[in-house]
Design a protein around this motif. Structure first.
Motif, PDB file in Angstrom:
ATOM      1  N   PRO A  76      -6.150   1.250  -7.205  1.00 56.17           N
ATOM      2  CA  PRO A  76      -6.381   2.136  -6.058  1.00 56.17           C
ATOM      3  C   PRO A  76      -6.800   1.283  -4.858  1.00 56.17           C
ATOM      4  N   VAL A  77      -6.319   1.654  -3.681  1.00 64.05           N
ATOM      5  CA  VAL A  77      -6.704   0.974  -2.444  1.00 64.05           C
ATOM      6  C   VAL A  77      -7.036   2.037  -1.402  1.00 64.05           C
ATOM      7  N   THR A  78      -7.718   1.635  -0.360  1.00 65.40           N
ATOM      8  CA  THR A  78      -8.066   2.573   0.698  1.00 65.40           C
ATOM      9  C   THR A  78      -6.791   3.213   1.252  1.00 65.40           C
ATOM     10  N   GLY A  79      -6.725   4.521   1.250  1.00 66.38           N
ATOM     11  CA  GLY A  79      -5.578   5.229   1.812  1.00 66.38           C
ATOM     12  C   GLY A  79      -4.360   5.270   0.917  1.00 66.38           C
ATOM     13  N   GLY A  80      -4.507   4.987  -0.382  1.00 64.42           N
ATOM     14  CA  GLY A  80      -3.336   5.078  -1.248  1.00 64.42           C
ATOM     15  C   GLY A  80      -3.486   4.295  -2.534  1.00 64.42           C
ATOM     16  N   LEU A  81      -2.369   3.705  -2.949  1.00 63.24           N
ATOM     17  CA  LEU A  81      -2.305   2.954  -4.195  1.00 63.24           C
ATOM     18  C   LEU A  81      -1.726   1.572  -3.918  1.00 63.24           C
ATOM     19  N   GLY A  82      -2.245   0.582  -4.597  1.00 65.59           N
ATOM     20  CA  GLY A  82      -1.626  -0.730  -4.554  1.00 65.59           C
ATOM     21  C   GLY A  82      -0.468  -0.718  -5.544  1.00 65.59           C
ATOM     22  N   ALA A  83       0.657  -1.329  -5.171  1.00 64.78           N
ATOM     23  CA  ALA A  83       1.818  -1.312  -6.061  1.00 64.78           C
ATOM     24  C   ALA A  83       2.664  -2.560  -5.866  1.00 64.78           C
ATOM     25  N   ARG A  84       3.354  -2.916  -6.926  1.00 62.00           N
ATOM     26  CA  ARG A  84       4.359  -3.972  -6.877  1.00 62.00           C
ATOM     27  C   ARG A  84       5.717  -3.275  -6.963  1.00 62.00           C
ATOM     28  N   LEU A  85       6.611  -3.643  -6.077  1.00 57.06           N
ATOM     29  CA  LEU A  85       7.971  -3.110  -6.080  1.00 57.06           C
ATOM     30  C   LEU A  85       8.924  -4.236  -6.446  1.00 57.06           C
ATOM     31  N   SER A  86       9.892  -3.932  -7.299  1.00 56.90           N
ATOM     32  CA  SER A  86      10.861  -4.957  -7.670  1.00 56.90           C
ATOM     33  C   SER A  86      11.578  -5.461  -6.422  1.00 56.90           C
ATOM     34  N   GLY A  87      11.771  -6.771  -6.357  1.00 58.08           N
ATOM     35  CA  GLY A  87      12.464  -7.374  -5.230  1.00 58.08           C
ATOM     36  C   GLY A  87      11.584  -7.652  -4.025  1.00 58.08           C
ATOM     37  N   VAL A  88      10.319  -7.287  -4.095  1.00 56.89           N
ATOM     38  CA  VAL A  88       9.382  -7.530  -2.997  1.00 56.89           C
ATOM     39  C   VAL A  88       8.412  -8.607  -3.488  1.00 56.89           C
ATOM     40  N   GLU A  89       8.613  -9.831  -3.004  1.00 60.68           N
ATOM     41  CA  GLU A  89       7.857 -10.971  -3.526  1.00 60.68           C
ATOM     42  C   GLU A  89       6.807 -11.521  -2.584  1.00 60.68           C
ATOM     43  N   THR A  90       6.970 -11.330  -1.271  1.00 69.08           N
ATOM     44  CA  THR A  90       6.052 -11.932  -0.310  1.00 69.08           C
ATOM     45  C   THR A  90       5.421 -10.863   0.572  1.00 69.08           C
ATOM     46  N   ARG A  91       4.362 -11.236   1.255  1.00 72.77           N
ATOM     47  CA  ARG A  91       3.724 -10.329   2.205  1.00 72.77           C
ATOM     48  C   ARG A  91       4.727  -9.909   3.285  1.00 72.77           C
ATOM     49  N   GLU A  92       5.572 -10.832   3.710  1.00 72.18           N
ATOM     50  CA  GLU A  92       6.573 -10.526   4.739  1.00 72.18           C
ATOM     51  C   GLU A  92       7.567  -9.479   4.239  1.00 72.18           C
ATOM     52  N   ARG A 108       0.897  -1.158   0.000  1.00 73.24           N
ATOM     53  CA  ARG A 108       0.000   0.000   0.000  1.00 73.24           C
ATOM     54  C   ARG A 108       0.936   1.209   0.000  1.00 73.24           C
ATOM     55  N   LEU A 109       0.838   1.986  -1.056  1.00 72.55           N
ATOM     56  CA  LEU A 109       1.763   3.084  -1.287  1.00 72.55           C
ATOM     57  C   LEU A 109       1.042   4.412  -1.101  1.00 72.55           C
ATOM     58  N   LYS A 110       1.639   5.304  -0.323  1.00 71.21           N
ATOM     59  CA  LYS A 110       1.120   6.664  -0.131  1.00 71.21           C
ATOM     60  C   LYS A 110       1.978   7.581  -0.992  1.00 71.21           C
ATOM     61  N   SER A 111       1.340   8.197  -1.989  1.00 67.58           N
ATOM     62  CA  SER A 111       2.072   9.066  -2.909  1.00 67.58           C
ATOM     63  C   SER A 111       2.038  10.510  -2.415  1.00 67.58           C
ATOM     64  N   PHE A 112       3.184  11.190  -2.462  1.00 72.03           N
ATOM     65  CA  PHE A 112       3.277  12.594  -2.083  1.00 72.03           C
ATOM     66  C   PHE A 112       3.327  13.510  -3.306  1.00 72.03           C
ATOM     67  N   THR A 113       3.102  12.953  -4.491  1.00 68.76           N
ATOM     68  CA  THR A 113       3.145  13.749  -5.713  1.00 68.76           C
ATOM     69  C   THR A 113       1.798  14.425  -5.938  1.00 68.76           C
ATOM     70  N   SER A 114       1.777  15.528  -6.675  1.00 67.84           N
ATOM     71  CA  SER A 114       0.518  16.260  -6.866  1.00 67.84           C
ATOM     72  C   SER A 114      -0.516  15.394  -7.587  1.00 67.84           C
ATOM     73  N   GLU A 115      -0.102  14.581  -8.511  1.00 66.21           N
ATOM     74  CA  GLU A 115      -0.954  13.571  -9.140  1.00 66.21           C
ATOM     75  C   GLU A 115      -0.463  12.232  -8.621  1.00 66.21           C
ATOM     76  N   PRO A 116      -1.183  11.583  -7.717  1.00 67.87           N
ATOM     77  CA  PRO A 116      -0.674  10.378  -7.054  1.00 67.87           C
ATOM     78  C   PRO A 116      -0.112   9.303  -7.981  1.00 67.87           C
ATOM     79  N   ASN A 117      -0.746   9.059  -9.128  1.00 67.67           N
ATOM     80  CA  ASN A 117      -0.261   8.017 -10.028  1.00 67.67           C
ATOM     81  C   ASN A 117       1.082   8.349 -10.670  1.00 67.67           C
ATOM     82  N   ASP A 118       1.485   9.607 -10.650  1.00 67.92           N
ATOM     83  CA  ASP A 118       2.768  10.001 -11.247  1.00 67.92           C
ATOM     84  C   ASP A 118       3.961   9.391 -10.527  1.00 67.92           C
TER      85      ASP A 118
END
Length: 168
Positions: free
Chosen positions: A54-70, A21-31
């Motif tokens: 989109p998710v509650t309170g931010g954006l859903g995102a996949r980050l490289s190198g992050v494979e599991t919930r842990e 769950r990603l919180k964006s600080f950019t003026s256009e969150p998806n940017d």
């Protein structure tokens, strides 16, 4: 090290497959995903960001190198930083928060009020936290033209017109 600007933070895991769950600080969150790979604050990790939904309170995102919930949970609270040269140039009356922190603040008569220590945004506009000599507590000043008529990044100074303070 290239100068970087904080563009987001990881608010926690989303789902079971390493999404964050990603919180964006950019003026256009998806940017946030358009500014190239993003760095951890210490500059030791680099993440490619792919927004998923989109998710509650931010954006859903996949980050490289992050494979599991842990993996995703371990990053909760981490900030994400973009290289300044990947960010858009701002108009003359807009500033990145990191450019304001540390600037000296003077009143219209040239008397030092203090230094910008932090900037807060609680939804109604930015507030400068100014702390300086002889101050028992920080001065919180709305970052508006009425209270802050001049910002000179090149000179490293702000001219402010704070309201009169009571001597309590």
């Amino acid at each position: 090290m290239t100068e970087r600007i904080c563009v987001g933070a990881i608010a926690g895991a989303f789902g079971v497959r390493g999404e964050v769950r990603l919180k964006s600080f950019t003026s256009e969150p998806n940017d946030i995903a358009a500014y190239g790979p993003l760095w951890s604050e210490d500059g030791k990790r680099l993440f490619t960001v792919r927004l998923t939904r989109p998710v509650t309170g931010g954006l859903g995102a996949r980050l490289s190198g992050v494979e599991t919930r842990e993996d995703a949970e371990a990053l909760k609270g981490a900030t994400l930083w973009a290289d300044r040269d990947k960010l858009p140039a701002l108009p003359d009356d807009e500033f990145y928060h990191s450019d304001l922190i540390g600037l000296s603040v003077f009143d219209a008569g040239g008397v030092l009020i203090g230094t910008v220590r932090a900037i807060y945004d609680h939804g109604a506009g930015d507030i400068l936290e100014i702390f300086g000599p002889g101050r028992k507590q920080a001065l919180l000043l709305p970052f508006t033209r009425a209270f802050v008529p001049t910002v000179d990044i090149a000179a490293g100074r702000i001219v402010a017109d704070p309201p009169e303070e009571s001597e309590e």
